[in-house]
Design a protein around this motif. Structure first.
Motif, PDB file in Angstrom:
ATOM      1  N   GLN A 219       0.836  -1.204   0.000  1.00 19.74           N
ATOM      2  CA  GLN A 219       0.000   0.000   0.000  1.00 19.74           C
ATOM      3  C   GLN A 219       0.867   1.250   0.000  1.00 19.74           C
ATOM      4  OE1 GLN A 219      -2.460  -0.563   3.457  1.00 19.74           O
ATOM      5  NE2 GLN A 219      -3.835  -2.009   2.455  1.00 19.74           N
ATOM      6  N   GLN A 220       1.950   1.218   0.754  1.00 20.34           N
ATOM      7  CA  GLN A 220       2.866   2.362   0.790  1.00 20.34           C
ATOM      8  C   GLN A 220       3.577   2.533  -0.549  1.00 20.34           C
ATOM      9  OE1 GLN A 220       5.262   1.260   4.180  1.00 20.34           O
ATOM     10  NE2 GLN A 220       3.857   2.185   5.648  1.00 20.34           N
ATOM     11  N   ILE A 221       3.943   1.424  -1.175  1.00 18.09           N
ATOM     12  CA  ILE A 221       4.568   1.478  -2.501  1.00 18.09           C
ATOM     13  C   ILE A 221       3.610   2.101  -3.507  1.00 18.09           C
ATOM     14  CG2 ILE A 221       5.342   0.049  -4.449  1.00 18.09           C
ATOM     15  CD1 ILE A 221       6.501  -1.914  -2.357  1.00 18.09           C
ATOM     16  N   VAL A 222       2.339   1.729  -3.415  1.00 21.26           N
ATOM     17  CA  VAL A 222       1.322   2.248  -4.341  1.00 21.26           C
ATOM     18  C   VAL A 222       1.153   3.751  -4.167  1.00 21.26           C
ATOM     19  CG1 VAL A 222      -1.159   2.278  -4.807  1.00 21.26           C
ATOM     20  CG2 VAL A 222       0.066   0.101  -4.695  1.00 21.26           C
ATOM     21  N   ILE A 223       1.104   4.231  -2.913  1.00 15.89           N
ATOM     22  CA  ILE A 223       0.966   5.666  -2.663  1.00 15.89           C
ATOM     23  C   ILE A 223       2.134   6.433  -3.292  1.00 15.89           C
ATOM     24  CG2 ILE A 223       1.103   7.443  -0.868  1.00 15.89           C
ATOM     25  CD1 ILE A 223      -1.618   6.276  -0.989  1.00 15.89           C
ATOM     26  N   GLU A 224       3.349   5.905  -3.109  1.00 14.48           N
ATOM     27  CA  GLU A 224       4.525   6.586  -3.665  1.00 14.48           C
ATOM     28  C   GLU A 224       4.508   6.545  -5.195  1.00 14.48           C
ATOM     29  OE1 GLU A 224       8.957   7.475  -2.197  1.00 14.48           O
ATOM     30  OE2 GLU A 224       7.933   5.710  -1.412  1.00 14.48           O
ATOM     31  N   ALA A 225       4.072   5.432  -5.765  1.00 16.80           N
ATOM     32  CA  ALA A 225       4.000   5.319  -7.230  1.00 16.80           C
ATOM     33  C   ALA A 225       2.969   6.282  -7.802  1.00 16.80           C
ATOM     34  CB  ALA A 225       3.665   3.876  -7.626  1.00 16.80           C
TER      35      ALA A 225
END
Length: 314
Positions: A219-225
């Motif tokens: 989820q954190q990776i998705v927010i940054e992407a």
């Protein structure tokens, strides 16, 4: 000779003035076209989401934001599937220091065994099921002593639509393993561009040894992407339509004029690398099971409260 040179100088000045006027005229035309385009795209986005517009937003009493204080926005992802009540798969606080232009993300595991005001202790995501945004806010504040000033809530189907608007060619993600079980899509290991449905499936996957910890990390990776995508040059033409769609797709306590601007500002501000923290922190929890709540994560509340304070101060 002096007269000839003076005439040549005057002609050069006139040419520069004409060129300057032409440049200014072209600039005005470009700005006008850009403004009209933005308005049209905003209206298209707004119409796309108008059927989802929530005229009855959740009860929410946020903390008053003091001057110079970090603005904390509770961001929730909900899988309602048309039901009146739902639990939250995604619970995070986006903390924004406007003075330093710094954004930090705190993610909370949904299986944390939480003290829910007025109820028995249950998993943290049950607080939303029992009392929606306000009860979840009170639960987080009571456990971690963190002020919450605003909230933003998005249903997963709306998330898919917003991703496809801002990134019609997909969002670049390095999928770390094959994923298919219970996420509605099949993803293969490797670098690829994910559409809205695929990106949601990637963020929700937890059918491996990492379980919920892996899901929170993704989820954190998705927010940054998504932040990188919104800041990319190729996505700029899609931003007005995206902001318009947010009107109906995202429920928040922000006013209509602030809704799109403030949430986007909070996500796109700050450093290219977003500082992230997952609660519970390593070494501060154990697993347990209760007949009324199932498998839970029991945490050292004080240790995690201290970790949040230090994270926001550094």
């Amino acid at each position: 000779m002096d007269e000839i040179q003076e005439k040549q100088t005057r002609r050069k000045r006139k040419r520069k003035l004409r060129l300057g006027r032409v440049f200014i005229s072209l600039l005005v035309v470009v700005i006008l076209i850009g403004g009209v385009y933005s308005i049209v795209q905003y209206n298209i986005g707004y119409k796309l989401s108008s059927n989802n517009s929530n005229n009855n937003p959740s009860e929410f009493k946020g903390d008053v934001l003091a001057s110079g204080e970090r603005e904390n926005i509770l961001v929730l992802g909900v899988d309602s599937r048309g039901q009146d009540k739902a639990r939250t798969d995604t619970m995070m606080i986006i903390s924004w220091d406007k003075k330093e232009n710094d954004v930090k993300i705190i993610s909370f595991m949904r299986d944390i065994y939480a003290d829910i005001p007025g109820h028995k202790s249950y998993k943290l995501n049950t607080a939303y099921y029992l009392g929606e945004v306000q009860l979840l806010t009170e639960t987080l504040k009571g456990m971690f002593d963190i002020p919450i000033h605003h909230y933003a809530l998005i249903d997963f189907s709306s998330f898919e639509s917003l991703v496809d608007i801002i990134a019609p060619e997909g969002v670049p993600i390095k999928v770390e393993k094959d994923m298919s079980e219970k996420i509605g899509v099949s993803l293969t290991k490797g670098q690829q561009n994910l559409n809205g449905k695929e990106l949601l499936g990637y963020a929700r996957f937890r059918s491996d040894e990492e379980g919920d910890f892996g899901r929170v990390s993704r989820q954190q990776i998705v927010i940054e992407a998504l932040k990188d995508e919104m800041l990319s040059f190729q996505s700029l033409p899609n931003v007005p339509k995206f902001v318009g769609a947010m009107e109906g797709y995202i429920e928040t306590d922000y006013s209509k004029t602030d809704k799109g601007k403030r949430v986007i500002d909070a996500i796109t501000s700050g450093k290219l690398e977003i500082d992230k923290l997952t609660i519970p922190v390593e070494g501060s929890y154990s697993f347990n099971s209760y007949s009324h709540a199932g498998s839970v994560i029991e945490i050292d509340t004080e240790e995690n409260k201290t970790a949040i304070t230090k994270f926001l101060e550094k």
